[in-house]
Design a protein around this motif. Structure first.
Motif, PDB file in Angstrom:
ATOM      1  N   ALA A 174       1.726   2.474 -36.330  1.00 57.32           N
ATOM      2  CA  ALA A 174       0.525   3.111 -35.782  1.00 57.32           C
ATOM      3  C   ALA A 174      -0.555   2.080 -35.450  1.00 57.32           C
ATOM      4  N   ASP A 175      -0.482   0.911 -36.091  1.00 55.36           N
ATOM      5  CA  ASP A 175      -1.485  -0.130 -35.855  1.00 55.36           C
ATOM      6  C   ASP A 175      -1.064  -1.119 -34.765  1.00 55.36           C
ATOM      7  N   PHE A 176       0.138  -0.948 -34.226  1.00 54.07           N
ATOM      8  CA  PHE A 176       0.606  -1.872 -33.185  1.00 54.07           C
ATOM      9  C   PHE A 176       0.022  -1.448 -31.837  1.00 54.07           C
ATOM     10  N   ASP A 177      -0.535  -2.408 -31.118  1.00 51.58           N
ATOM     11  CA  ASP A 177      -1.189  -2.112 -29.838  1.00 51.58           C
ATOM     12  C   ASP A 177      -0.164  -2.180 -28.698  1.00 51.58           C
ATOM     13  N   PHE A 178       0.498  -1.059 -28.453  1.00 56.14           N
ATOM     14  CA  PHE A 178       1.497  -1.012 -27.384  1.00 56.14           C
ATOM     15  C   PHE A 178       0.852  -1.154 -26.010  1.00 56.14           C
ATOM     16  N   ALA A 179      -0.404  -0.728 -25.883  1.00 56.44           N
ATOM     17  CA  ALA A 179      -1.095  -0.835 -24.597  1.00 56.44           C
ATOM     18  C   ALA A 179      -1.329  -2.298 -24.237  1.00 56.44           C
ATOM     19  N   PHE A 180      -1.647  -3.116 -25.247  1.00 56.30           N
ATOM     20  CA  PHE A 180      -1.856  -4.546 -24.994  1.00 56.30           C
ATOM     21  C   PHE A 180      -0.531  -5.246 -24.727  1.00 56.30           C
ATOM     22  N   GLN A 181       0.470  -4.961 -25.569  1.00 58.13           N
ATOM     23  CA  GLN A 181       1.763  -5.637 -25.437  1.00 58.13           C
ATOM     24  C   GLN A 181       2.689  -4.770 -24.578  1.00 58.13           C
ATOM     25  N   GLU A 182       2.491  -4.827 -23.275  1.00 56.71           N
ATOM     26  CA  GLU A 182       3.241  -3.975 -22.358  1.00 56.71           C
ATOM     27  C   GLU A 182       4.723  -4.331 -22.291  1.00 56.71           C
ATOM     28  N   GLY A 183       5.077  -5.518 -22.795  1.00 55.99           N
ATOM     29  CA  GLY A 183       6.476  -5.928 -22.771  1.00 55.99           C
ATOM     30  C   GLY A 183       7.323  -5.228 -23.816  1.00 55.99           C
ATOM     31  N   VAL A 184       6.694  -4.429 -24.661  1.00 51.71           N
ATOM     32  CA  VAL A 184       7.419  -3.705 -25.709  1.00 51.71           C
ATOM     33  C   VAL A 184       7.680  -2.273 -25.254  1.00 51.71           C
ATOM     34  N   ASP A 185       8.926  -1.862 -25.323  1.00 52.13           N
ATOM     35  CA  ASP A 185       9.301  -0.492 -24.979  1.00 52.13           C
ATOM     36  C   ASP A 185       9.015   0.399 -26.189  1.00 52.13           C
ATOM     37  N   LYS A 186       7.947   1.173 -26.115  1.00 49.99           N
ATOM     38  CA  LYS A 186       7.534   1.997 -27.253  1.00 49.99           C
ATOM     39  C   LYS A 186       8.626   2.972 -27.660  1.00 49.99           C
ATOM     40  N   ILE A 219      17.747  -7.577 -33.519  1.00 56.16           N
ATOM     41  CA  ILE A 219      17.192  -8.903 -33.260  1.00 56.16           C
ATOM     42  C   ILE A 219      15.967  -8.734 -32.376  1.00 56.16           C
ATOM     43  N   ILE A 220      14.829  -9.213 -32.852  1.00 60.22           N
ATOM     44  CA  ILE A 220      13.588  -9.133 -32.089  1.00 60.22           C
ATOM     45  C   ILE A 220      13.169 -10.560 -31.753  1.00 60.22           C
ATOM     46  N   ALA A 221      13.216 -10.885 -30.467  1.00 62.58           N
ATOM     47  CA  ALA A 221      12.926 -12.248 -30.020  1.00 62.58           C
ATOM     48  C   ALA A 221      11.665 -12.269 -29.163  1.00 62.58           C
ATOM     49  N   GLY A 222      10.954 -13.376 -29.230  1.00 63.92           N
ATOM     50  CA  GLY A 222       9.747 -13.507 -28.421  1.00 63.92           C
ATOM     51  C   GLY A 222       8.915 -14.673 -28.899  1.00 63.92           C
ATOM     52  N   ASN A 223       7.948 -15.046 -28.088  1.00 58.55           N
ATOM     53  CA  ASN A 223       7.079 -16.154 -28.451  1.00 58.55           C
ATOM     54  C   ASN A 223       6.187 -15.791 -29.633  1.00 58.55           C
ATOM     55  N   ILE A 273      16.035  -6.896 -28.833  1.00 60.01           N
ATOM     56  CA  ILE A 273      14.748  -6.615 -28.198  1.00 60.01           C
ATOM     57  C   ILE A 273      14.068  -7.946 -27.893  1.00 60.01           C
ATOM     58  N   THR A 274      13.753  -8.154 -26.637  1.00 65.01           N
ATOM     59  CA  THR A 274      13.049  -9.368 -26.231  1.00 65.01           C
ATOM     60  C   THR A 274      11.642  -8.999 -25.784  1.00 65.01           C
ATOM     61  N   ILE A 275      10.653  -9.582 -26.436  1.00 66.66           N
ATOM     62  CA  ILE A 275       9.257  -9.291 -26.110  1.00 66.66           C
ATOM     63  C   ILE A 275       8.706 -10.423 -25.247  1.00 66.66           C
ATOM     64  N   GLU A 276       8.355 -10.092 -24.042  1.00 65.97           N
ATOM     65  CA  GLU A 276       7.744 -11.070 -23.144  1.00 65.97           C
ATOM     66  C   GLU A 276       6.311 -10.628 -22.877  1.00 65.97           C
ATOM     67  N   GLY A 277       5.397 -11.347 -23.455  1.00 63.36           N
ATOM     68  CA  GLY A 277       4.001 -10.954 -23.301  1.00 63.36           C
ATOM     69  C   GLY A 277       3.077 -11.968 -23.934  1.00 63.36           C
ATOM     70  N   PRO A 278       1.777 -11.714 -23.858  1.00 67.30           N
ATOM     71  CA  PRO A 278       0.778 -12.638 -24.403  1.00 67.30           C
ATOM     72  C   PRO A 278       0.704 -12.577 -25.921  1.00 67.30           C
ATOM     73  N   SER A 279       0.045 -13.555 -26.484  1.00 68.39           N
ATOM     74  CA  SER A 279      -0.142 -13.611 -27.930  1.00 68.39           C
ATOM     75  C   SER A 279      -1.319 -12.734 -28.336  1.00 68.39           C
ATOM     76  N   TRP A 280      -1.059 -11.792 -29.254  1.00 67.31           N
ATOM     77  CA  TRP A 280      -2.137 -10.944 -29.754  1.00 67.31           C
ATOM     78  C   TRP A 280      -3.140 -11.761 -30.556  1.00 67.31           C
ATOM     79  N   ARG A 281      -2.658 -12.731 -31.327  1.00 67.53           N
ATOM     80  CA  ARG A 281      -3.567 -13.548 -32.133  1.00 67.53           C
ATOM     81  C   ARG A 281      -4.518 -14.343 -31.248  1.00 67.53           C
ATOM     82  N   LEU A 282      -3.983 -14.895 -30.140  1.00 66.31           N
ATOM     83  CA  LEU A 282      -4.836 -15.630 -29.203  1.00 66.31           C
ATOM     84  C   LEU A 282      -5.847 -14.687 -28.556  1.00 66.31           C
ATOM     85  N   HIS A 283      -5.380 -13.501 -28.190  1.00 65.09           N
ATOM     86  CA  HIS A 283      -6.260 -12.492 -27.584  1.00 65.09           C
ATOM     87  C   HIS A 283      -7.383 -12.106 -28.541  1.00 65.09           C
ATOM     88  N   GLU A 284      -7.032 -11.885 -29.801  1.00 66.94           N
ATOM     89  CA  GLU A 284      -8.021 -11.493 -30.806  1.00 66.94           C
ATOM     90  C   GLU A 284      -9.026 -12.614 -31.044  1.00 66.94           C
TER      91      GLU A 284
END
Length: 235
Positions: free
Chosen positions: A55-67, A86-90, A216-227
């Motif tokens: 519930a705390d994961f920001d799916f709107a920000f991380q659009e590369g994740v298939d909710k 397997i969950i892969a990503g930067n 699952i491969t997540i291609e998207g920006p870093s949430w920590r950098l965004h925050e």
């Protein structure tokens, strides 16, 4: 539990409930309390460092994740089928958040779960080679119904000891089709050989890792950098 019992007794007196109805409600309270204690025990035994929630994961920000795919994972059907994930990503894309949240759900559903980082797991297994306790220590990682190996690729283990590839293989092979293993990684499968220090053994490990697994491969920006950027912008 004591306050809940007092409430039920007071309610029974006010409503003049028959003894059978009161007994039924008290039994329901006891079952609920036992379930809560069992869940808390599962969470403690899992060694989860924090309780992440989907519930705390920001799916709107991380659009590369298939909710929808993540919600499907939350049903734990993969665990019942003994599939891997397997969950892969930067770095910073939310791999660990999702994996920890799924493991927490597993605990809440009373699955036997275990969390460990790849570095910690291999360090513990490597230490057993000195006193011949490897088989005993391996059981800690082979017996859980759901094992989360986090941060595969975070440390360059091949610089520490070349035996890591064989130890990692023992865990993956020992759990193959017997339990569900969730792996988070920031490196490509092709790089695992260099990461673990033995491309030949790693090839066999990867074969078992990906067979029947959900990848699952997540291609998207870093949430920590965004925050961090948001915090700096407010200053």
């Amino acid at each position: 539990m004591t306050s809940a019992l007092d409430e039920e007794l007071s309610r029974a007196l006010k409503e003049a409930s028959p003894p059978s109805e009161l007994l039924e409600r008290l039994l329901a309270l006891e079952v609920g309390a036992l379930t809560e204690r069992r869940i808390e025990r599962r969470i403690r035994e899992s060694k989860l460092p924090e309780r992440k929630l989907l519930a705390d994961f920001d799916f709107a920000f991380q659009e590369g994740v298939d909710k929808r795919q993540i919600v499907e994972l939350a049903t734990l059907d993969f665990a019942r089928r003994k599939q891997g994930v397997i969950i892969a990503g930067n770095s910073g894309t939310g791999k660990s958040h999702i994996a920890k949240a799924i493991l927490l759900i597993g605990c809440q559903k009373t699955f036997r779960c275990r969390y460990v980082t790849a570095t910690t797991m291999l360090r513990e297994l490597l230490a057993t080679l000195a006193d011949n306790s490897l088989e005993q220590k391996l059981k800690r990682f082979l017996t859980p119904e759901i094992l989360l190996i986090d941060e595969v690729g975070f440390d360059r283990l091949e610089q520490h000891d070349p035996r890591n590839a064989n130890l990692f293989h023992k865990v993956i092979d020992g759990r193959y089709c017997k339990g569900s293993t969730i792996i988070t990684t920031n490196i490509d499968f092709k790089e695992l050989g260099d990461y673990l220090g033995d491309p030949v053994i790693t090839a066999a490990t990867v074969d078992r890792m990906i067979h029947h697994s959900i990848i699952i491969t997540i291609e998207g920006p870093s949430w920590r950098l965004h925050e961090s950027q948001q915090l700096n912008a407010r200053k």
